[in-house]
Scaffold this motif. Structure first.
Motif, short mmCIF file in Angstrom:
data_model
loop_
_atom_site.label_atom_id
_atom_site.label_comp_id
_atom_site.label_asym_id
_atom_site.label_seq_id
_atom_site.Cartn_x
_atom_site.Cartn_y
_atom_site.Cartn_z
N TRP A 250 0.82 -1.22 0.00
CA TRP A 250 0.00 0.00 0.00
C TRP A 250 0.85 1.27 0.00
N ASP A 251 2.07 1.18 0.54
CA ASP A 251 2.92 2.37 0.61
C ASP A 251 4.00 2.39 -0.48
N GLY A 252 3.83 1.56 -1.51
CA GLY A 252 4.72 1.59 -2.67
C GLY A 252 5.96 0.72 -2.58
#
Length: 118
Positions: free
Chosen positions: A72-74
């Motif tokens: 979700w945070d890359g």
């Protein structure tokens, strides 16, 4: 289109269903393409917590191989089948205290990654 039976339940097999198939009400997905009926059919003959976890691992996680995805945070992630099973179990498991965490050992199963590396 045939109507699928509604699956409801509680207990460890229900937890296993949520681990593999996810729980949209709680906001997390399970394994892509794994439905509730296939999980319940796989668990039908299981009689212990260990049986359930080993069945999930062997039926749904191990055949997938290494899990590669973007978090979700890359971040680019690479998890073994056992790590992904543990991650999904941690999402579904309802901790009752800070010392209460999901582990394979808690339910009599040797962590598959540990067994492979020993």
């Amino acid at each position: 289109k045939p109507k699928l039976p509604k699956i409801t339940g509680c207990g460890f097999k229900w937890l296993c269903l949520q681990i593999a198939a996810g729980d949209s009400a709680d906001g997390y997905a399970g394994l892509k393409g794994v439905g509730q009926m296939s999980v319940m059919e796989a668990l039908a003959e299981c009689t212990t917590h260990k049986d359930c976890l080993e069945t999930l691992y062997k039926t749904f996680y191990e055949p997938h191989g290494q899990f590669e995805y973007t978090s979700w945070d890359g971040q680019e992630m690479s998890l073994t089948p056992a790590q992904m099973l543990l991650q999904h179990a941690s999402l579904a498991y309802q901790e009752r205290s800070p010392k209460d965490a999901f582990t394979f050992e808690k339910y009599g199963m040797v962590n598959p990654d540990k067994a492979i590396n020993d």
